[in-house]
Design a protein around this motif. Structure first.
Motif, short mmCIF file in Angstrom:
data_model
loop_
_atom_site.label_atom_id
_atom_site.label_comp_id
_atom_site.label_asym_id
_atom_site.label_seq_id
_atom_site.Cartn_x
_atom_site.Cartn_y
_atom_site.Cartn_z
N ASP A 79 0.84 -1.21 0.00
CA ASP A 79 0.00 0.00 0.00
C ASP A 79 0.88 1.26 0.00
OD1 ASP A 79 -2.21 1.60 -0.12
OD2 ASP A 79 -2.82 1.33 1.96
N THR A 135 6.62 6.92 10.83
CA THR A 135 5.39 6.64 10.09
C THR A 135 4.80 7.97 9.63
OG1 THR A 135 3.95 6.88 12.02
CG2 THR A 135 4.80 4.67 11.58
N ALA A 136 3.94 7.87 8.63
CA ALA A 136 3.22 9.05 8.17
C ALA A 136 2.23 9.51 9.23
CB ALA A 136 2.49 8.73 6.87
N THR A 137 1.68 8.56 9.97
CA THR A 137 0.75 8.92 11.05
C THR A 137 1.43 9.89 12.01
OG1 THR A 137 -0.34 6.77 10.92
CG2 THR A 137 -0.60 7.99 12.98
N ASN A 140 2.03 13.31 10.61
CA ASN A 140 0.80 14.13 10.65
C ASN A 140 0.48 14.60 12.07
OD1 ASN A 140 0.09 14.24 7.91
ND2 ASN A 140 -0.74 12.17 7.99
N TYR A 163 -7.91 9.71 4.55
CA TYR A 163 -7.20 8.92 5.54
C TYR A 163 -5.81 9.51 5.70
CZ TYR A 163 -5.44 5.08 8.35
OH TYR A 163 -4.90 4.34 9.39
N HIS A 164 -5.42 9.79 6.93
CA HIS A 164 -4.08 10.32 7.19
C HIS A 164 -3.40 9.51 8.29
CE1 HIS A 164 -4.74 13.85 4.62
NE2 HIS A 164 -5.94 13.93 5.15
N GLY A 165 -3.79 8.24 8.44
CA GLY A 165 -3.27 7.42 9.51
C GLY A 165 -4.22 7.46 10.70
N GLU A 223 -4.78 15.54 1.32
CA GLU A 223 -4.05 15.02 0.17
C GLU A 223 -4.44 15.89 -1.03
OE1 GLU A 223 -3.50 10.45 -0.02
OE2 GLU A 223 -5.62 10.79 0.33
N ASN A 228 -7.50 7.46 -0.75
CA ASN A 228 -7.91 6.40 0.17
C ASN A 228 -9.40 6.08 0.09
OD1 ASN A 228 -5.54 5.45 1.79
ND2 ASN A 228 -5.30 7.66 2.04
N ASP A 256 -0.42 16.22 2.73
CA ASP A 256 0.04 14.87 3.05
C ASP A 256 0.35 14.16 1.73
OD1 ASP A 256 0.37 12.20 3.70
OD2 ASP A 256 -1.33 12.13 5.10
N THR A 258 1.96 11.27 1.34
CA THR A 258 2.33 9.87 1.57
C THR A 258 1.97 8.96 0.39
OG1 THR A 258 2.08 10.21 3.93
CG2 THR A 258 2.01 7.94 3.19
N HIS A 259 0.77 9.13 -0.14
CA HIS A 259 0.35 8.35 -1.31
C HIS A 259 0.52 9.14 -2.61
CE1 HIS A 259 -2.50 5.12 0.64
NE2 HIS A 259 -1.23 5.00 1.01
N LYS A 283 5.88 6.08 4.52
CA LYS A 283 5.85 4.89 3.67
C LYS A 283 7.04 4.78 2.73
CE LYS A 283 0.84 4.22 3.92
NZ LYS A 283 -0.29 3.57 3.30
C1 LIG Z 1 -2.33 9.76 2.89
C2 LIG Z 1 -1.89 8.94 4.06
N1 LIG Z 1 -1.31 9.53 5.11
C3 LIG Z 1 -0.91 8.83 6.18
C4 LIG Z 1 -1.07 7.47 6.23
C5 LIG Z 1 -0.60 6.72 7.43
O1 LIG Z 1 0.51 5.95 7.13
P1 LIG Z 1 1.10 4.98 8.25
O2 LIG Z 1 0.01 3.99 8.54
O3 LIG Z 1 2.26 4.35 7.58
O4 LIG Z 1 1.44 5.79 9.41
C6 LIG Z 1 -1.68 6.81 5.18
C7 LIG Z 1 -1.87 5.35 5.22
O5 LIG Z 1 -2.45 4.73 4.37
C8 LIG Z 1 -2.10 7.56 4.06
O6 LIG Z 1 -2.70 6.98 3.02
#
Ligand SMILES: Cc1ncc(COP(=O)(O)O)c(C=O)c1O
Length: 451
Positions: A79, A135-137, A140, A163-165, A223, A228, A256, A258-259, A283
């Motif tokens: 993912d 982690t991205a969580t 954030n 979704y941001h974690g 995002e 998500n 964000d 991450t994706h 990620k």
């Molecule tokens: C846009 C975004 N931010 C943050 C996260 C959180 O990532 P993590 O679970 O690796 O902390 C995700 C997880 O899917 C995500 O899609």
């Protein structure tokens, strides 16, 4: 258009085949149930279309082999955690060198790799001052705290079905009657998220302005394209409008990435010339080694530094003992320097375009009311047409039965998609033949369904 009885019959058939094909994964799962909560190392691993997860034996590049010896073309790529491909050589060597040869991962001392990574992320995402997480969580969470600190405002604004974690402030949606409500299933919320947050639909500038006008929003966390709840792309002018409104109402803008990093070497921020105050990411940047970070604009960094009484070095709520560790920054450096390069993104995006075109051809051949959307190296199909323009619309178009059928059908024939999505991601190691295999199997799955 879909005959549900037929779908149920096909899904049963595919689940039976999956069970028969994977006795060792099934046995490992049974054995784990006595020791692991939910039978899995993390509860989300129960998100499986087939009843139990495949167990990993080996992974390299865009290939995964399971415990029963089947090889898969992996479009899930953790993912996005493995967007660089599994165990890319340069990252493996950097990790072996740091942890094995030179030694040291968690030492409470900086290494020179960290500043290299900060400079490179600054070049890519346009914000100069970086701090790391695992982690991205966490990136954030800490960005949110800083935003609250510098603005002196309590609330965070997010898009519905973002979704941001597992960040408390983001777990709310716009309900069917337009009211903001806690997201269904929200586990152990410290307070109702409507106390800490505001939520609007993506692509809805009037709603954004209405909510920002309360004057209590520290930051908009978003995002640049939703990823998500399927992929939802911004409409022309939307992101410019977000930037203009956040400035006008004194709220910070956090992208964000991450994706959306899939959009290019500097994510959507660079690809679309965006100017956020803070960028968060996690990620993929560590090539599979836990890594993340948040980057601050010069202005935000100066404002934080000018504040009296913020405990940024001890127990003030920002920081993790393992964050920015030597192993993680070595992995980020190698991945950014040698694997997820500008050239790699060009090739990955071309493959994703090929993927998208092939899926569209199958959809068109059967006249299905489905859509497929691409964001750089990532593509995703959704069972509605035209493609949804916000999270609420996309959520309403969800079809768990179809998701499960396609996931198990593909898995039984050597293709993995992300369990949470119909998402396919290209890595530098993905090939045209991999994309072609997906098209063949996808076309066969659809043909059986609508025959
Ligand atoms: C846009 C975004 N931010 C943050 C996260 C959180 O990532 P993590 O679970 O690796 O902390 C995700 C997880 O899917 C995500 O899609």
């Amino acid at each position: 258009m879909i005959d549900r009885t037929r779908l149920a019959r096909l899904l049963d058939r595919e689940r039976d085949a999956f069970r028969e094909r994977n006795p060792r994964s099934a046995a490992a799962y049974e054995q784990a149930r006595g020791h692991l909560f939910g039978g899995v190392p993390m509860t989300w691993m129960n998100k499986t279309a087939a009843g139990f997860p495949l167990y990993l034996a080996e992974a390299r590049g865009a290939r995964v082999t399971d415990l029963d010896g089947h090889e898969y073309v992996d479009f899930c790529l953790g993912d996005t955690g493995a967007m660089a491909g599994h165990s890319p050589q340069a990252t493996v060597e950097a990790v072996a060198d740091r942890f094995g040869r030179r030694g040291g991962a968690t030492v409470m001392m900086p290494t020179e790799d960290a500043a290299w990574v900060g400079a490179e992320l600054g070049r890519r995402f346009g914000v100069p001052y970086w701090s790391f997480s695992l982690t991205a969580t966490d990136a954030n969470r800490w960005a949110i705290r800083l935003a609250r600190a510098v603005t002196g405002r309590p609330k965070i604004l997010v898009n519905s079905y973002c979704y941001h974690g597992s960040v408390d402030e983001v777990l709310l949606v716009v309900g069917p009657d337009g009211r903001q409500v806690s997201r269904e299933g929200n586990v152990g919320a410290p307070v109702d998220p409507t106390v800490t947050s505001r939520v609007v639909e993506f692509n809805d500038l009037p709603a954004l302005e209405r909510e920002l006008a309360y004057g209590d929003v520290a930051a908009v966390l978003m995002e640049p394209a939703l990823t998500n709840i399927g992929i939802v792309l911004p409409e022309p002018g939307y992101l410019e409008g977000v930037r203009e409104l956040t400035r006008r109402y004194g709220s910070l803008l956090i992208n964000d990435e991450t994706h959306t990093f899939s959009a290019g070497p500097g994510g959507c921020t660079k690809a679309w010339g965006l100017r956020p105050d803070i960028v968060t990411i996690g990620k993929a940047i560590g090539g599979g080694i836990p890594s993340g970070g948040y980057g601050l604009s010069a202005d935000v960094a100066a404002r934080v530094e000018a504040m009296d009484g913020l405990d940024l070095v001890d127990m003030g709520g920002v920081g993790g003992t393992l964050a920015g560790n030597a192993l993680s920054v070595a992995a980020m450096r190698a991945t950014l320097e040698h694997v997820l390069t500008d050239d790699a993104f060009a090739a990955m995006t071309e493959l994703a375009t090929r993927f998208t075109k092939g899926v569209q051809e199958v959809i068109d051949a059967h006249g299905l009311p489905w859509s497929v959307t691409q964001l750089g190296a990532r593509a995703e199909y959704r069972f509605t047409r035209p493609a949804p323009r916000n999270g609420g619309e996309s959520n309403a178009a969800g079809d768990p039965g179809l998701d499960d059928y396609l996931h198990v059908y593909l898995a039984n024939r050597g293709v993995l998609l992300t369990p949470f999505h119909n998402m396919a991601l290209m890595s530098p190691a993905t090939t045209e033949a991999d994309v072609h295999l997906h098209h063949e199997v996808f076309a066969a799955a659809v043909a059986e369904l609508v025959a």
